[in-house]
Scaffold this motif. Sequence first.
Motif, PDB file in Angstrom:
ATOM      1  N   PRO A 107       0.797  -1.223   0.000  1.00  0.00           N
ATOM      2  CA  PRO A 107       0.000   0.000   0.000  1.00  0.00           C
ATOM      3  C   PRO A 107       0.838   1.286   0.000  1.00  0.00           C
ATOM      4  CG  PRO A 107      -1.011  -1.580   1.448  1.00  0.00           C
ATOM      5  CD  PRO A 107       0.348  -2.145   1.057  1.00  0.00           C
ATOM      6  N   SER A 108       2.054   1.219   0.526  1.00  0.00           N
ATOM      7  CA  SER A 108       2.900   2.416   0.508  1.00  0.00           C
ATOM      8  C   SER A 108       3.297   2.805  -0.915  1.00  0.00           C
ATOM      9  CB  SER A 108       4.148   2.210   1.376  1.00  0.00           C
ATOM     10  OG  SER A 108       4.947   1.177   0.862  1.00  0.00           O
ATOM     11  N   LEU A 109       3.106   1.885  -1.869  1.00  0.00           N
ATOM     12  CA  LEU A 109       3.374   2.158  -3.289  1.00  0.00           C
ATOM     13  C   LEU A 109       2.085   2.357  -4.074  1.00  0.00           C
ATOM     14  CD1 LEU A 109       6.044  -0.626  -3.760  1.00  0.00           C
ATOM     15  CD2 LEU A 109       6.480   1.842  -3.734  1.00  0.00           C
ATOM     16  N   GLY A 110       0.947   2.359  -3.376  1.00  0.00           N
ATOM     17  CA  GLY A 110      -0.333   2.510  -4.054  1.00  0.00           C
ATOM     18  C   GLY A 110      -0.911   1.207  -4.580  1.00  0.00           C
ATOM     19  N   HIS A 111      -0.367   0.092  -4.136  1.00  0.00           N
ATOM     20  CA  HIS A 111      -0.847  -1.225  -4.548  1.00  0.00           C
ATOM     21  C   HIS A 111      -1.703  -1.831  -3.441  1.00  0.00           C
ATOM     22  CE1 HIS A 111       1.598  -1.383  -8.184  1.00  0.00           C
ATOM     23  NE2 HIS A 111       2.530  -0.789  -7.475  1.00  0.00           N
ATOM     24  N   PRO A 112      -2.481  -2.849  -3.763  1.00  0.00           N
ATOM     25  CA  PRO A 112      -3.366  -3.445  -2.754  1.00  0.00           C
ATOM     26  C   PRO A 112      -2.610  -4.130  -1.617  1.00  0.00           C
ATOM     27  CG  PRO A 112      -3.880  -4.276  -4.968  1.00  0.00           C
ATOM     28  CD  PRO A 112      -2.640  -3.461  -5.077  1.00  0.00           C
ATOM     29  N   LEU A 113      -3.200  -4.077  -0.448  1.00  0.00           N
ATOM     30  CA  LEU A 113      -2.700  -4.773   0.726  1.00  0.00           C
ATOM     31  C   LEU A 113      -2.925  -6.272   0.590  1.00  0.00           C
ATOM     32  CD1 LEU A 113      -1.784  -4.820   3.763  1.00  0.00           C
ATOM     33  CD2 LEU A 113      -4.199  -4.514   4.327  1.00  0.00           C
ATOM     34  N   ARG A 114      -4.038  -6.632  -0.055  1.00  0.00           N
ATOM     35  CA  ARG A 114      -4.435  -8.040  -0.146  1.00  0.00           C
ATOM     36  C   ARG A 114      -5.076  -8.285  -1.507  1.00  0.00           C
ATOM     37  NH1 ARG A 114      -7.753 -11.763   4.053  1.00  0.00           N
ATOM     38  NH2 ARG A 114      -5.661 -11.951   4.845  1.00  0.00           N
ATOM     39  N   LEU A 115      -4.677  -9.386  -2.113  1.00  0.00           N
ATOM     40  CA  LEU A 115      -5.292  -9.855  -3.352  1.00  0.00           C
ATOM     41  C   LEU A 115      -6.088 -11.101  -2.991  1.00  0.00           C
ATOM     42  CD1 LEU A 115      -2.046  -9.620  -5.481  1.00  0.00           C
ATOM     43  CD2 LEU A 115      -3.932  -7.982  -5.496  1.00  0.00           C
ATOM     44  N   GLU A 116      -7.365 -11.112  -3.338  1.00  0.00           N
ATOM     45  CA  GLU A 116      -8.215 -12.250  -2.992  1.00  0.00           C
ATOM     46  C   GLU A 116      -8.805 -12.864  -4.248  1.00  0.00           C
ATOM     47  OE1 GLU A 116     -10.752 -11.889   0.492  1.00  0.00           O
ATOM     48  OE2 GLU A 116      -9.876  -9.895   0.829  1.00  0.00           O
ATOM     49  N   GLY A 117      -8.526 -14.136  -4.453  1.00  0.00           N
ATOM     50  CA  GLY A 117      -9.060 -14.864  -5.592  1.00  0.00           C
ATOM     51  C   GLY A 117      -8.127 -14.872  -6.782  1.00  0.00           C
ATOM     52  N   ARG A 118      -8.343 -15.871  -7.616  1.00  0.00           N
ATOM     53  CA  ARG A 118      -7.500 -16.098  -8.790  1.00  0.00           C
ATOM     54  C   ARG A 118      -7.403 -14.877  -9.700  1.00  0.00           C
ATOM     55  NH1 ARG A 118      -5.305 -19.957 -11.915  1.00  0.00           N
ATOM     56  NH2 ARG A 118      -5.784 -21.683 -10.538  1.00  0.00           N
ATOM     57  N   GLU A 119      -8.530 -14.260 -10.027  1.00  0.00           N
ATOM     58  CA  GLU A 119      -8.512 -13.138 -10.976  1.00  0.00           C
ATOM     59  C   GLU A 119      -7.705 -11.960 -10.453  1.00  0.00           C
ATOM     60  OE1 GLU A 119      -9.392 -13.509 -14.128  1.00  0.00           O
ATOM     61  OE2 GLU A 119      -9.842 -15.562 -13.483  1.00  0.00           O
ATOM     62  N   ALA A 120      -7.859 -11.624  -9.166  1.00  0.00           N
ATOM     63  CA  ALA A 120      -7.099 -10.511  -8.584  1.00  0.00           C
ATOM     64  C   ALA A 120      -5.604 -10.806  -8.608  1.00  0.00           C
ATOM     65  CB  ALA A 120      -7.574 -10.238  -7.162  1.00  0.00           C
ATOM     66  N   VAL A 121      -5.238 -12.037  -8.264  1.00  0.00           N
ATOM     67  CA  VAL A 121      -3.831 -12.415  -8.251  1.00  0.00           C
ATOM     68  C   VAL A 121      -3.262 -12.408  -9.665  1.00  0.00           C
ATOM     69  CG1 VAL A 121      -2.258 -14.365  -7.833  1.00  0.00           C
ATOM     70  CG2 VAL A 121      -3.902 -13.664  -6.071  1.00  0.00           C
ATOM     71  N   LEU A 122      -3.974 -13.003 -10.604  1.00  0.00           N
ATOM     72  CA  LEU A 122      -3.476 -13.042 -11.979  1.00  0.00           C
ATOM     73  C   LEU A 122      -3.332 -11.634 -12.561  1.00  0.00           C
ATOM     74  CD1 LEU A 122      -5.364 -16.113 -13.489  1.00  0.00           C
ATOM     75  CD2 LEU A 122      -3.033 -16.002 -12.545  1.00  0.00           C
ATOM     76  N   GLY A 123      -4.251 -10.745 -12.231  1.00  0.00           N
ATOM     77  CA  GLY A 123      -4.155  -9.365 -12.710  1.00  0.00           C
ATOM     78  C   GLY A 123      -2.925  -8.666 -12.167  1.00  0.00           C
ATOM     79  N   HIS A 124      -2.648  -8.842 -10.900  1.00  0.00           N
ATOM     80  CA  HIS A 124      -1.484  -8.192 -10.293  1.00  0.00           C
ATOM     81  C   HIS A 124      -0.187  -8.786 -10.843  1.00  0.00           C
ATOM     82  CE1 HIS A 124       0.482  -5.672  -7.342  1.00  0.00           C
ATOM     83  NE2 HIS A 124       1.245  -6.699  -7.021  1.00  0.00           N
ATOM     84  N   VAL A 125      -0.150 -10.085 -10.988  1.00  0.00           N
ATOM     85  CA  VAL A 125       1.047 -10.735 -11.530  1.00  0.00           C
ATOM     86  C   VAL A 125       1.274 -10.285 -12.975  1.00  0.00           C
ATOM     87  CG1 VAL A 125       2.042 -12.967 -12.213  1.00  0.00           C
ATOM     88  CG2 VAL A 125       1.022 -12.680  -9.947  1.00  0.00           C
ATOM     89  N   ALA A 126       0.215 -10.160 -13.763  1.00  0.00           N
ATOM     90  CA  ALA A 126       0.361  -9.688 -15.149  1.00  0.00           C
ATOM     91  C   ALA A 126       0.938  -8.277 -15.170  1.00  0.00           C
ATOM     92  CB  ALA A 126      -0.984  -9.730 -15.867  1.00  0.00           C
ATOM     93  N   TRP A 127       0.456  -7.415 -14.260  1.00  0.00           N
ATOM     94  CA  TRP A 127       1.024  -6.057 -14.181  1.00  0.00           C
ATOM     95  C   TRP A 127       2.517  -6.142 -13.890  1.00  0.00           C
ATOM     96  CZ3 TRP A 127       3.579  -4.233  -9.890  1.00  0.00           C
ATOM     97  CH2 TRP A 127       4.107  -2.950 -10.054  1.00  0.00           C
ATOM     98  N   PHE A 128       2.909  -6.958 -12.888  1.00  0.00           N
ATOM     99  CA  PHE A 128       4.309  -7.067 -12.489  1.00  0.00           C
ATOM    100  C   PHE A 128       5.172  -7.560 -13.649  1.00  0.00           C
ATOM    101  CE2 PHE A 128       7.991  -9.204 -10.746  1.00  0.00           C
ATOM    102  CZ  PHE A 128       8.496  -8.225  -9.895  1.00  0.00           C
ATOM    103  N   ILE A 129       4.715  -8.599 -14.327  1.00  0.00           N
ATOM    104  CA  ILE A 129       5.483  -9.149 -15.440  1.00  0.00           C
ATOM    105  C   ILE A 129       5.651  -8.104 -16.542  1.00  0.00           C
ATOM    106  CG2 ILE A 129       5.392 -10.853 -17.321  1.00  0.00           C
ATOM    107  CD1 ILE A 129       4.178 -12.817 -15.260  1.00  0.00           C
ATOM    108  N   GLY A 130       4.638  -7.275 -16.749  1.00  0.00           N
ATOM    109  CA  GLY A 130       4.741  -6.211 -17.746  1.00  0.00           C
ATOM    110  C   GLY A 130       5.624  -5.049 -17.313  1.00  0.00           C
TER     111      GLY A 130
END
Length: 143
Positions: A38-61
Amino acid sequence: MSIAAELLQLHLRWLVDDNRQWQELIADDIVWDLPYAPSLGHPLRLEGREAVLGHVAWFIGAVKDFRFFDAVVTATADPHHAVARVRAEGLIPSTGRTYRQEYVVFLTARDGHISHLREYFDPVQAALALDAPIAGVPSRSIG
C-alpha cells in the motif's frame, strides 16, 4: 521435502519464467497478502484467482528480465507451511533502472495448491526503481 516447500520452490521458479505453469499451482480462492505494497499505491491483499493473476500480469509487464536467486526455502514442522528468503533483480523499462529486492515469502498449501502467500519486501527499493512516490513520504526528485 514438504508439499509447501515444494510449492514455494516452484512458485519462485515459474512465477515469471513459466507463468502459465505457475497458474496451475494456485488455488481458485488464493489470498496474497502484501503488507508493504500500500505504501506504493498497490493493494494490501489480493483475494481470488482473478485478482492475483491481474497483479502478476502487471508485475510481469512492469519488470523485464526478472529473476529470483539465492533462495533459501525452509519447510516448517507443518508440511502445509513453508518460508523463503530470496533475492531478485530485474529491469524497469519505464525508468531504465535496475530493481533489486530481497523478499521473505510465507506460503500455505491446501489440497496440493498455493492457498495463501504473505510477501514482505522493501518498498523503498521498489519506489526508487519505479520512480514512484511512497505514501506518506513527501515527493522529491530521485537522481
